[in-house]
Write a protein that holds these residues in place. Structure first.
Motif, PDB file in Angstrom:
ATOM      1  N   LYS A 146      -7.018   2.290   2.217  1.00  0.00           N
ATOM      2  CA  LYS A 146      -6.578   0.971   1.742  1.00  0.00           C
ATOM      3  C   LYS A 146      -6.085   0.091   2.896  1.00  0.00           C
ATOM      4  N   ILE A 147      -5.410   0.706   3.841  1.00  0.00           N
ATOM      5  CA  ILE A 147      -4.962  -0.071   5.008  1.00  0.00           C
ATOM      6  C   ILE A 147      -6.184  -0.617   5.753  1.00  0.00           C
ATOM      7  N   CYS A 168      -7.746  -3.466   3.849  1.00  0.00           N
ATOM      8  CA  CYS A 168      -6.954  -4.695   4.022  1.00  0.00           C
ATOM      9  C   CYS A 168      -7.322  -5.375   5.332  1.00  0.00           C
ATOM     10  N   PRO A 215      -1.569  -5.338   5.409  1.00  0.00           N
ATOM     11  CA  PRO A 215      -1.046  -4.242   4.588  1.00  0.00           C
ATOM     12  C   PRO A 215       0.458  -4.087   4.766  1.00  0.00           C
ATOM     13  N   MET A 259       2.637  -1.191   4.395  1.00  0.00           N
ATOM     14  CA  MET A 259       2.518   0.265   4.202  1.00  0.00           C
ATOM     15  C   MET A 259       3.903   0.837   3.884  1.00  0.00           C
ATOM     16  N   ILE A 273       0.852  -1.195   0.000  1.00  0.00           N
ATOM     17  CA  ILE A 273       0.000   0.000   0.000  1.00  0.00           C
ATOM     18  C   ILE A 273       0.889   1.247   0.000  1.00  0.00           C
TER      19      ILE A 273
END
Ligand code: PEP
Length: 275
Positions: free
Chosen positions: A135-136, A139, A146, A148, A116
């Protein structure tokens, strides 16, 4: 066997292969086959190798490495495990989002991880910290871990603003993120200016960055969650010659590898150094 001092669990080293948009489906398949043979060798500790092919090659690579149903995983005959990662996800499960790929669709293919906020997505596709945050969360809601990516640009480093950049990305990217029970988060410290350059940062700088990251994490999570659920790794021109400097138990516990993960001989040498 290396033990994690805080919870006495076996320590795991993560090696993430980011194949970007560099391989054809056939090349990705061949590389996954070669690497799955590599997992037959014996090791001293747990190593999780996370292959992140293009979306188009996920089905084939998933079939080769087998996800959780992999016989090697279940029998525990060795401690190198191959897992599947995606290079991105979208933050909705379903809907009219032409061209996007959802966490649910990835889960169907036994994807366990998602990169991500890679700097290339931030730079070329306008991904921002808010997208990263969504997005995290997507997930975690879908049992994906994730990965990151954060890191300073050359300019930020030149101006002495590395810490400011890391704090900004962490603070915005982790807003309202909760980690419960077995939910995991990997934070990849990737100084943008060394990605794909063939010259990694001074390991001391990477360790300082990891310490900054650990301090910021305390604003979001308990020390127990940080110790047990979060892993910090380094990425940026890692190769077999320098990888050892970037794996320091308790601080940096793995690497994200781009260029050197595309060639079996180079990548397997990195694995050899770490096992
Ligand atoms: C990356 O793509 O995140 C990366 C670290 O690439 P490289 O190893 O080529 O620097």
């Amino acid at each position: 066997m290396v033990k994690n001092k805080k919870n006495n669990m076996t320590q795991k080293t993560h090696i993430i292969a980011n194949w970007k948009m560099q391989l054809s489906n056939q090349e990705a398949t061949d590389l996954a086959v070669a690497l799955s043979r590599e997992t037959k060798s014996s090791v001293q500790k747990q190593i999780e190798i996370i292959l992140c092919p293009s979306f188009t090659a996920l089905v084939q690579v998933s079939a080769i490495i087998g996800g959780d149903s992999s016989p090697d995983f279940r029998r525990g005959q060795n401690d190198i495990r191959l897992q599947l990662g995606a290079q991105n996800i979208f933050y909705h499960d379903k809907g009219a989002y032409t061209g996007e790929i959802s966490p649910l669709q990835l889960k169907e293919l036994k994807v366990k991880y998602a990169i991500i906020g890679h700097s290339e997505r931030r730079q070329f596709l306008n991904e921002n910290d808010h997208d990263v945050n969504l997005k995290i969360k997507a997930c975690l809601l879908n049992s994906l871990t994730p990965i990151m990516c954060i890191g300073e640009t050359f300019e930020e480093r030149r101006l002495g603003k590395t810490a400011v950049a890391l704090i900004r990305q962490l603070t915005r990217g982790l807003e309202d993120v909760k980690l419960e029970n077995d939910q995991k988060l990997i934070i990849a410290y990737e100084p943008v200016w060394v990605i794909g350059r063939g010259q990694a940062v001074d390991p001391e700088e990477a360790l300082q960055a990891a310490q900054i990251i650990k301090r910021v994490l305390l604003d979001f999570f308990t020390p127990e969650i940080i110790a047990n659920n979060i892993t910090i790794i380094y990425g940026g021109s890692v190769d077999a010659g320098n990888v050892k400097n970037f794996v320091v138990p308790g601080l940096l516990e793995g690497v994200l590898v781009g260029s050197a993960s595309l060639i079996f001989e180079k990548f397997s040498k990195i694995i050899d150094v770490l096992k």
